[in-house]
Design an enzyme around this catalytic site. Structure first.
Site, mmCIF file in Angstrom:
data_model
loop_
_atom_site.group_PDB
_atom_site.id
_atom_site.type_symbol
_atom_site.label_atom_id
_atom_site.label_comp_id
_atom_site.label_asym_id
_atom_site.label_seq_id
_atom_site.Cartn_x
_atom_site.Cartn_y
_atom_site.Cartn_z
ATOM 1 N N LYS A 51 0.826 -1.219 0.000
ATOM 2 C CA LYS A 51 0.000 0.000 0.000
ATOM 3 C C LYS A 51 0.859 1.267 0.000
ATOM 4 O O LYS A 51 0.608 2.199 -0.770
ATOM 5 C CB LYS A 51 -0.914 -0.013 1.230
ATOM 6 C CG LYS A 51 -1.603 1.297 1.531
ATOM 7 C CD LYS A 51 -2.481 1.169 2.743
ATOM 8 C CE LYS A 51 -1.687 0.964 4.014
ATOM 9 N NZ LYS A 51 -0.929 2.176 4.418
ATOM 10 N N THR A 52 1.866 1.307 0.857
ATOM 11 C CA THR A 52 2.693 2.517 0.968
ATOM 12 C C THR A 52 3.436 2.784 -0.334
ATOM 13 O O THR A 52 3.549 3.931 -0.783
ATOM 14 C CB THR A 52 3.681 2.383 2.132
ATOM 15 O OG1 THR A 52 2.955 2.125 3.336
ATOM 16 C CG2 THR A 52 4.490 3.649 2.311
ATOM 17 N N ASP A 239 -4.940 7.859 2.568
ATOM 18 C CA ASP A 239 -4.460 6.587 3.108
ATOM 19 C C ASP A 239 -5.442 6.071 4.164
ATOM 20 O O ASP A 239 -6.109 6.864 4.841
ATOM 21 C CB ASP A 239 -3.080 6.804 3.734
ATOM 22 C CG ASP A 239 -2.394 5.497 4.107
ATOM 23 O OD1 ASP A 239 -2.844 4.427 3.654
ATOM 24 O OD2 ASP A 239 -1.396 5.553 4.853
ATOM 25 N N GLU A 240 -5.521 4.744 4.318
ATOM 26 C CA GLU A 240 -6.338 4.097 5.365
ATOM 27 C C GLU A 240 -7.776 4.615 5.359
ATOM 28 O O GLU A 240 -8.343 4.972 6.396
ATOM 29 C CB GLU A 240 -5.707 4.313 6.752
ATOM 30 C CG GLU A 240 -4.281 3.822 6.894
ATOM 31 C CD GLU A 240 -4.154 2.313 6.983
ATOM 32 O OE1 GLU A 240 -5.170 1.606 6.803
ATOM 33 O OE2 GLU A 240 -3.037 1.826 7.233
ATOM 34 N N GLN A 270 -9.860 -4.664 7.106
ATOM 35 C CA GLN A 270 -9.053 -4.256 8.252
ATOM 36 C C GLN A 270 -9.636 -3.027 8.943
ATOM 37 O O GLN A 270 -8.919 -2.297 9.621
ATOM 38 C CB GLN A 270 -7.612 -3.977 7.811
ATOM 39 C CG GLN A 270 -6.876 -5.205 7.309
ATOM 40 C CD GLN A 270 -5.397 -4.947 7.085
ATOM 41 O OE1 GLN A 270 -4.616 -4.813 8.033
ATOM 42 N NE2 GLN A 270 -4.994 -4.876 5.829
ATOM 43 N N ARG A 618 -0.662 -10.628 10.359
ATOM 44 C CA ARG A 618 0.574 -10.025 10.857
ATOM 45 C C ARG A 618 1.748 -10.991 10.693
ATOM 46 O O ARG A 618 2.907 -10.596 10.793
ATOM 47 C CB ARG A 618 0.471 -9.675 12.351
ATOM 48 C CG ARG A 618 -0.539 -8.636 12.773
ATOM 49 C CD ARG A 618 -0.539 -7.398 11.932
ATOM 50 N NE ARG A 618 -1.484 -7.540 10.815
ATOM 51 C CZ ARG A 618 -1.466 -6.796 9.729
ATOM 52 N NH1 ARG A 618 -0.556 -5.860 9.571
ATOM 53 N NH2 ARG A 618 -2.353 -6.967 8.765
#
Length: 760
Positions: A51-52, A239-240, A270, A618
C-alpha cells in the site's frame, strides 16, 4: 515560490511521455493503481500488498506526468509517522518538489486551513490547540458552574460524548432530537456542549475535534472558500480510508466534489476502529459517493505464506459486509507451516505453552524481535508477562503500558501498599482522593506540611488533623472515613486471601465503581485489568509476598533489551508484521469480545472477525492460535467456549492439538479432524479422564465442575437443565456439542453440554 492559491493552471513543466523508472518495480495491479490518475479511484489494498509503495509512487507519477504543481496535490494520512515516510519516499523519487505537497494528517491539514480562515468561525490569529488534559479541566469548570455532579458524570465521559458528536461532523445546533448522547449528564449533555464551544471561542482555543469541524462549517457557510481549495487541489490521495470517521469523510467529499480526482487506499477487511468513530461504510459505499469510480484490488501479498493467507481468507469470507478480494502469496513455492490451533486447560497452561514455544524458536536461531503475542484485551497480557519474566525472556509492550505500570493497577496496588504499610506516604498521596472524596489540593498540602513539620508520616498527620480544626469539616469527615477504611482492611488482611482482600478494597473504596460508571472508551478495559489483578493475587499466600513480587517485576521491566518478544493488543498490531505470531484467548466472550456482541450485534461480530483477520495477517511464517477450557476472571473460574472463529478456519491448513483430556482423548486426539472441536468424541468433553471429570488442583489448575461426558445426543430442545453459573433453563437448540439455552434469569446463552446437569 509561486502563489499556491493562484488560479494559473499552466503546467510548470511538460509531462513526461516515457514510463518513469519507478513503474518498472510494480506488479500489474500496483501499476494500474498508480497510473489511473483521473477520476475517482478506490484501491482495495489487502494486508501486505504494498500500500505505501502504491501511494508514494502514485504521488510521484502525478507530479511527473500531470500538468500540476506540487501544492496542487493533497495527500492525507492518519499518523505523522506515515506522513513522514510518504514524504521521504516521494523525495527520493522527485527531489525537493515533494516538500511542497500538502501532505499530512487530517488534523495537521485542518490546522493549516484554519490558520488562514479561522476568523470565519470566531478564531483569532494565533489560536492554540488544547490537549486532552486541558479539555477535561475546562469541561470540569463548566460542569461545576452548572451544578452537575462530576462524580456521577465525569468530565472524561462527557468529553467522550462531545467528541463523538464532533467526529460525526455535528455542531451543537446539528445534534438531532433523538440522538442517544443527549440523555447523558441528566439530559444536559447538549447544553454542556454549547457552553463548552462558547468557552473555547472566548479563550481563542480549539480542541482536536474542532480542527475538522470548523473546516466543515467554513466550507458549508462560505462556498467561495471551498471553491478556492477545490481549484487548488487537482488531486487528492487518502491513506487508510477504511478508518475515516464521518467528519473526515465529509471534509474529503466537499474538497473532491468539483473535480472528482480522489484516490482512496484502504482495506475494508481491516476496519477495526469503530470504537473511536471509524465508519467502515465510508469505504463500502465509495462507488455510490463517486459514480463511475474505478475499483482496483491489490491481492498479491508479499508478507505471508500461502497457508496463512488461506486461513485468513477462509475466516474473513464469513463476513457479509465487504467488497471482496482474495489474497495470494507472491512467493508461493513453499506453502509454509500449518496454522497450529491448541486447546488448553487454563490461562496458566496457555502462557506456559506459548513461552515454551518461544524458547524453542529462540534455540532454533529465531530472533525474539520477530516474535509477537497478540491479545484481544489488555488484561490478557498479565499471565504472559509474568511467565516471560519467570523464564528471563526479554519482552516489550507496544501501544500501552506494561500490566503493573497501568494507571488503574498502580492505584489498586497503592491501596494494598498502604494497607500493608500505613506509613507509605507515596501510596497515601496517590489514593487519598482516588476516587474523589472531597479532599482538594489545599487539604493535601496541609497534610504534607504537617507531616514535614512534625516529622511524621502522612497517615499519622491525617490522624492528628481530624482531631483539629486545620481542615474544613467536610474534609475532616472524608479523611476520618478513609483512615477507618484503611484500618478495617488492615485488620482483614490476615483473615482473607490476598485476592479476596483486593476485591473487597476495590468494591468498598468505590474505585471499581468509579471505572464502571466512566463512559470513556478505555474504562471497560480498566475494569477488566482490575479483575485480572484480583485473579493474580490468588496465586500468592500473603499480601506481602505479592507486593515483593510486584517490586521484582517492575525491576525486571526496567532492563528490557532490544531483542525482545513483542506483547500487544490486536488493535495496536495493525500495520506491523512478525515471523511468528501467537494468538491466545480465542474463546467466546473474550474473542469475539462480549461487549462487541452485546453493543454491536451483527456489525460488532464482523468487526471482531476483521480483527482476527488482522491478527493472522501479521505473521510472515507461522501462527499459533490457542484457547482454554477455563479462565479465572475476578476471582472466579469460568468455563469457556472455543471462539466461533476457530471453527471458521479452513480445515486443510490447520493443525489442531489439545492437552490431555481437553476436548477428548489427549494431545493428538483431534489433530486435523474435520468439522470442529465440538464433534470430538473420547472419554470426556472438557473433563480430565485422569480425575473422573474433575481436574485436581495438584495438576496445577483449578477444580472443574464437570461430572461426566455429555454430548448433543443427551439433550433435546425443551429439556430442563441446570448450569452452575447461569442456573436453570430450557434447551432451545442443539448443535455440534453446543447448546443454546434460555436460562430463567440469565437469558439466552450458548454453553457446552459437558457443563450441564439435570435440574436439581
Amino acid at each position: 515560490m509561486d502563489d499556491p492559491f493562484s488560479l494559473d493552471d499552466e503546467p510548470p513543466h511538460p509531462p513526461i511521455s516515457a514510463d518513469p523508472p519507478w513503474l518498472a518495480a510494480l506488479n500489474p495491479e500496483q501499476r494500474a493503481a498508480v497510473t489511473t490518475t483521473e477520476g475517482p479511484v478506490l484501491v482495495l489494498s489487502g494486508a501486505g500488498t504494498g500500500k505505501t509503495r502504491v501511494l508514494t509512487t502514485r504521488l510521484a507519477q502525478i507530479l511527473a506526468t500531470r500538468p500540476v504543481r506540487p501544492w496542487n496535490v493533497l495527500a492525507v494520512t492518519f499518523t505523522n509517522k506515515a506522513a513522514r515516510e510518504m514524504r521521504e519516499r516521494a523525495g527520493q523519487m522527485m527531489g525537493p518538489a515533494a516538500e511542497q505537497v500538502w501532505l499530512g494528517t487530517f488534523h495537521a491539514l485542518g490546522v493549516r486551513m484554519l490558520r488562514r480562515h479561522g476568523e470565519l468561525v470566531g478564531l483569532k490569529s494565533g489560536f492554540t490547540i488544547l490537549d486532552s488534559d486541558d479539555q477535561n479541566r475546562l469541561l470540569k469548570q463548566i460542569m461545576d458552574a452548572e451544578g452537575l455532579d462530576v462524580k456521577k458524570w465525569t468530565p472524561q465521559a462527557t468529553m467522550g460524548i462531545i467528541q463523538r458528536w464532533k467526529d460525526r461532523g455535528l455542531t451543537p445546533d446539528a445534534v438531532g432530537r433523538d440522538d442517544v448522547g443527549r440523555a447523558f449528564a441528566g439530559g444536559r449533555a447538549l447544553e454542556i456542549y454549547k457552553l463548552y464551544q462558547e468557552r473555547l471561542q472566548i479563550l481563542n482555543v480549539a480542541d482536536f475535534g474542532d480542527l475538522l469541524l470548523h473546516c466543515l462549517t467554513i466550507f458549508q457557510k462560505y462556498p467561495d472558500v471551498l471553491a478556492e481549495y477545490s481549484r487548488m487541489f487537482h488531486y487528492i490521495l487518502v491513506d487508510e480510508y477504511q478508518d475515516t470517521n464521518v467528519a473526515q469523510y465529509l471534509w474529503l467529499r466537499l474538497l473532491a466534489r468539483g473535480h472528482g480526482n480522489i484516490c482512496c487506499v484502504g482495506d475494508d477487511d481491516q476496519s477495526i476502529y469503530s470504537w473511536r468513530g471509524a465508519e467502515v461504510g465510508n469505504i463500502l459505499k465509495f462507488d455510490q459517493d463517486f459514480p463511475g469510480a474505478t475499483v482496483i484490488r491489490l491481492e498479491s501479498n508479499y508478507r505471508s505464506t500461502p497457508v496463512i493467507l488461506e486461513a485468513a481468507s477462509g475466516l474473513i469470507r464469513n463476513n457479509t459486509g465487504r467488497l471482496g478480494k482474495e489474497l495470494r502469496a507472491a512467493f508461493a513455492e513453499v506453502p509454509g507451516d500449518p496454522v497450529v490451533v491448541k486447546g488448553l486447560w487454563d490461562g496458566d497452561e496457555e502462557a506456559r505453552t506459548v513461552v515454551d514455544e518461544i524458547e524453542a524458536r529462540q534455540r532454533a536461531g529465531d530472533p525474539l524481535n520477530g516474535i509477537a503475542i497478540l491479545v484481544r484485551a489488555g488484561f490478557q497480557t498479565r499471565e504472559f508477562e509474568e511467565r516471560l519474566i519467570l523464564t528471563g525472556t526479554p519482552y516489550r509492550i507496544i501501544g500501552g503500558a506494561r500490566f503493573y505500570e497501568r494507571q488503574e493497577i498502580r492505584d489498586a496496588v497503592a491501596y494494598l501498599r498502604l494497607i500493608a504499610q500505613p506509613d507509605d506516604g507515596l501510596a497515601f498521596e496517590r489514593i487519598i482522593n482516588t476516587p474523589r472524596r472531597g479532599l482538594g489540593n489545599a487539604s493535601i498540602q496541609t497534610l504534607n506540611m504537617a507531616s514535614r513539620l512534625e516529622r511524621v508520616s502522612l497517615m499519622e498527620a491525617a490522624r492528628r488533623a481530624i482531631e483539629t480544626d486545620d481542615l474544613r469539616p467536610q474534609a475532616r469527615k472524608a479523611l476520618r472515613t478513609f483512615i477507618e477504611d484503611i484500618s478495617r482492611w488492615r485488620s482483614l488482611a490476615d483473615a482473607m486471601d490476598p485476592g479476596e482482600l483486593c476485591g473487597t478494597v476495590l468494591d468498598e473504596s468505590g474505585y471499581m465503581d468509579m471505572w464502571r460508571k466512566d463512559k470513556s472508551p478505555e474504562a471497560e478495559g480498566r475494569v477488566e485489568n482490575l479483575r485480572e489483578l484480583v485473579s493474580a493475587l490468588e496465586e500468592f499466600d500473603s499480601l506481602q509476598e505479592f507486593l515483593e513480587h510486584v517490586s521484582l517485576v517492575m525491576d525486571n521491566e526496567a532492563r528490557a533489551t532490544e531483542d525482545a518478544v513483542t506483547l500487544m493488543t490486536l488493535h495496536a498490531a495493525k500495520g506491523l508484521e512478525f515471523d511468528t505470531v501467537f494468538l491466545p484467548g480465542w474463546e467466546e466472550e473474550t474473542f469475539p469480545h462480549r461487549r462487541a456482541l452485546d453493543e454491536g450485534g451483527a456489525e460488532g461480530l464482523e468487526e471482531e472477525r476483521r480483527l482476527a483477520y488482522v491478527g493472522l495477517t501479521r505473521a510472515r511464517k507461522r501462527v499459533f492460535v490457542s484457547f482454554v477450557a477455563s479462565r479465572r476472571v475476578f476471582n472466579e473460574w469460568r468455563s469457556c467456549l472455543p471462539s466461533r472463529f476457530v471453527d471458521e478456519l479452513p480445515p486443510g491448513v490447520v493443525e489442531r492439538e489439545s492437552s490431555g483430556g481437553v476436548y477428548g482423548s489427549g494431545a493428538q486426539g483431534y489433530v486435523n479432524a474435520p468439522g470442529g472441536w465440538g464433534r470430538m468424541g473420547g472419554p470426556g468433553l472438557w473433563a480430565d479422564p485422569r480425575s473422573g471429570g474433575r481436574r485436581s488442583p495438584d495438576d496445577g489448575g483449578a477444580p472443574w465442575a464437570v461430572a461426566e461426558r455429555r454430548n448433543e445426543a443427551t439433550h433435546m430442545p425443551g429439556d430442563r437443565v441446570f448450569h452452575d453459573k447461569f442456573g436453570a433453563g430450557t434447551v432451545v437448540d442443539v448443535s455440534d456439542g453446543r447448546l443454546e439455552i434460555n436460562f430463567d434469569k440469565a437469558g439466552m446463552k450458548k454453553v457446552m453440554a459437558g457443563f450441564l446437569r439435570e435440574t436439581p
